[in-house]
Design an enzyme around this catalytic site. Sequence first.
Site, mmCIF file in Angstrom:
data_model
loop_
_atom_site.group_PDB
_atom_site.id
_atom_site.type_symbol
_atom_site.label_atom_id
_atom_site.label_comp_id
_atom_site.label_asym_id
_atom_site.label_seq_id
_atom_site.Cartn_x
_atom_site.Cartn_y
_atom_site.Cartn_z
ATOM 1 N NE ARG A 10 -4.511 -17.544 -17.117
ATOM 2 C CZ ARG A 10 -5.051 -18.400 -17.648
ATOM 3 N NH1 ARG A 10 -5.614 -18.961 -18.383
ATOM 4 N NH2 ARG A 10 -3.286 -18.565 -18.401
ATOM 5 C CG ASP B 174 -0.483 -25.730 -16.058
ATOM 6 O OD1 ASP B 174 -1.273 -25.335 -15.295
ATOM 7 O OD2 ASP B 174 0.699 -25.687 -16.954
ATOM 8 C CB CYS C 294 -9.947 -17.935 -17.753
ATOM 9 S SG CYS C 294 -9.130 -18.755 -16.379
ATOM 10 N NE ARG D 237 -8.461 -24.873 -24.102
ATOM 11 C CZ ARG D 237 -8.398 -24.210 -22.979
ATOM 12 N NH1 ARG D 237 -9.650 -23.684 -22.232
ATOM 13 N NH2 ARG D 237 -7.833 -22.557 -23.266
ATOM 14 C CE LYS E 34 -2.516 -27.184 -22.639
ATOM 15 N NZ LYS E 34 -2.710 -25.318 -22.885
ATOM 16 C CG ASN E 35 1.281 -25.042 -21.981
ATOM 17 O OD1 ASN E 35 0.223 -24.855 -22.461
ATOM 18 N ND2 ASN E 35 1.582 -25.368 -20.561
HETATM 19 N N1 EPU Z 1 -0.039 -12.152 -15.122
HETATM 20 C C1 EPU Z 1 -0.596 -11.150 -15.314
HETATM 21 N N2 EPU Z 1 -0.382 -10.230 -16.735
HETATM 22 C C2 EPU Z 1 0.435 -11.014 -17.977
HETATM 23 C C3 EPU Z 1 0.695 -11.972 -17.951
HETATM 24 C C4 EPU Z 1 0.435 -12.841 -16.515
HETATM 25 O O1 EPU Z 1 -0.406 -10.315 -14.560
HETATM 26 O O2 EPU Z 1 -0.212 -10.600 -18.527
HETATM 27 C C5 EPU Z 1 0.276 -13.107 -14.396
HETATM 28 C C6 EPU Z 1 -0.925 -14.052 -14.606
HETATM 29 O O3 EPU Z 1 -2.484 -13.640 -13.532
HETATM 30 C C7 EPU Z 1 -0.650 -14.909 -12.947
HETATM 31 C C8 EPU Z 1 1.272 -15.192 -13.562
HETATM 32 O O4 EPU Z 1 1.226 -14.249 -14.390
HETATM 33 O O5 EPU Z 1 -0.616 -14.719 -11.589
HETATM 34 C C9 EPU Z 1 1.494 -16.023 -14.510
HETATM 35 O O6 EPU Z 1 1.379 -16.630 -15.609
HETATM 36 P P1 EPU Z 1 1.375 -16.834 -16.704
HETATM 37 O O7 EPU Z 1 2.125 -15.535 -17.460
HETATM 38 O O8 EPU Z 1 2.512 -17.571 -16.379
HETATM 39 O O9 EPU Z 1 0.902 -17.763 -17.097
HETATM 40 P P2 EPU Z 1 0.112 -18.029 -18.340
HETATM 41 O O10 EPU Z 1 1.591 -17.911 -19.820
HETATM 42 O O11 EPU Z 1 -0.942 -17.110 -19.264
HETATM 43 C C10 EPU Z 1 1.608 -21.016 -18.683
HETATM 44 C C11 EPU Z 1 0.412 -21.816 -19.563
HETATM 45 C C12 EPU Z 1 -0.616 -22.222 -18.320
HETATM 46 C C13 EPU Z 1 0.209 -22.508 -17.193
HETATM 47 C C14 EPU Z 1 0.866 -20.917 -17.354
HETATM 48 C C15 EPU Z 1 1.757 -20.797 -14.946
HETATM 49 C C16 EPU Z 1 0.846 -22.161 -21.535
HETATM 50 C C17 EPU Z 1 -0.396 -21.564 -22.973
HETATM 51 N N3 EPU Z 1 -0.270 -22.062 -20.770
HETATM 52 O O12 EPU Z 1 0.103 -19.680 -18.794
HETATM 53 O O13 EPU Z 1 -1.069 -23.468 -18.813
HETATM 54 O O14 EPU Z 1 -0.601 -22.531 -16.101
HETATM 55 O O15 EPU Z 1 1.452 -21.115 -17.561
HETATM 56 O O16 EPU Z 1 2.866 -21.835 -15.364
HETATM 57 O O17 EPU Z 1 1.632 -21.630 -21.531
HETATM 58 C C18 EPU Z 1 -2.893 -25.191 -19.238
HETATM 59 O O18 EPU Z 1 -2.056 -25.710 -19.351
HETATM 60 O O19 EPU Z 1 -3.886 -25.508 -18.195
HETATM 61 C C19 EPU Z 1 -2.575 -23.453 -18.088
HETATM 62 C C20 EPU Z 1 -2.964 -22.745 -17.521
#
Ligand code: EPU
Length: 417
Positions: free
Chosen positions: A116, A301, A111, A393, A17-18
């Site tokens: 987030r 995850d 969320c 999802r 998915k991701n």
């Molecule tokens: N963060 C910020 N600011 C931002 C973006 C992120 O402070 O603008 C922080 C977040 O709050 C968190 C950290 O950075 O503490 C890491 O978050 P990241 O941005 O890596 O997460 P994401 O890209 O929103 C993806 C996956 C998530 C997974 C996380 C961490 C996708 C679509 N989602 O989310 O997957 O938990 O990376 O590995 O790729 C899931 O599949 O269940 C899921 C939630």
Amino acid sequence: MRGNGPLSGTVPIGGSKNAALPVLTAAILFDRPLTIDHVPRLRDISTLLALLDVLGVRAARDDEALVLDGSNLTSSHAPYDLVRRMRASIYVLGPLLARTGEARVSLPGGCAWGPRPVDLHVLAMEKLGATVDVEHGYLVARAPKGGLKGGTIRFAVSSVGATCNALLACVTARGRTRIENAAEEPEVVALAEFLEACGARIQGHGTRTIEVEGTARLTPVRYAVIPDRIEAGTFLVAGAITGGELRLTGCRPDQMESVLDAVRAMGFEVAAEGTEITIRGSGPPRGTQIVTAPYPGFPTDMQAQMMALASIGSGVSVITDTIYHDRFTHVAELGRLGADIRMDGNTAVVHPCAGLSGAHVMATDLRASAALILAGLIAEGETRVSRVYHIDRGYERIEEKLRAVGADVERVQEEGP
Ligand code: EPU
């Protein structure tokens, strides 16, 4: 579902998915059709396709392939109604800015496990020369005259999403971009490799520093999405928690080392060869210590699923989530099944319990749902998990895959959010 002993058999693992989400979003960059194989049939993928459709990117399934045609992009407005359903919708920000010079993307909002933020996505666009304002709940971004231009983007924390968005925005920007403290996750590497195959010039993906030399024009190539390491990890736990023997096929064990090691540390026999993983369960898991961290560390995850496994352990386990400090909505629900879990900040201390017993529980997010289903596999009597739309999802036909290896599970009602 009714707990009914060891599972055994083979589970085919689907596309990630991701990894699929950013690759599909890249269709915005191309003025001709893009064909992607191994796209899982998931609710989050349908949500993204609905959003792409609003922007004018047409999608069609052709057997197992998905064809996305962005030749007639008609809008750069990503509405709240779709973005609120899935935070990864923010991925359209970078490619829209790159292709059209403007983007209006709804802020996703909070969320189930905290605020987030998307500040790092915004920072990336600004470093590429864009202005980004917040107006009426929307991010309104504009590229400078002549389009985005290369720059240095330094992320304060490692972010998968912001790194992908930065890549999607800068591959066609003028000049050179440097992304510092980039995420090293396999999904980022997969996106970079896909873009490279389309003609992008990228170096350093899979390390903390990525450098990109902008290319005016990219040509889409047919691409197959990498296997889902989290789906594979979840079925690995299904094998372990039921004391069964499962063979997972179509995986990338090399991208799952921290998870394989964590399951081994709990006393299970895990073997990986080529694209297959086998697990043999025997006896209750040993107590363990798990700390989530950016890749190659233990993935957040998989935290909830490992907690379900730890809850039937013979010793105390200590599980800390350093990525999302509030991602513990499964704790209270696992408690309803009899688990003895005590929270201390972002650390869960899991004590041995007298055994799990079936109950009606509520799924609150994707991985929490997975944890509840795993616990239901061994809980005595009947477990009923409601709000199963969360599981759809990120897991394709999970009840069918579990039933095929012997689980007593059925979907009694289709539910929508
Ligand atoms: N963060 C910020 N600011 C931002 C973006 C992120 O402070 O603008 C922080 C977040 O709050 C968190 C950290 O950075 O503490 C890491 O978050 P990241 O941005 O890596 O997460 P994401 O890209 O929103 C993806 C996956 C998530 C997974 C996380 C961490 C996708 C679509 N989602 O989310 O997957 O938990 O990376 O590995 O790729 C899931 O599949 O269940 C899921 C939630």
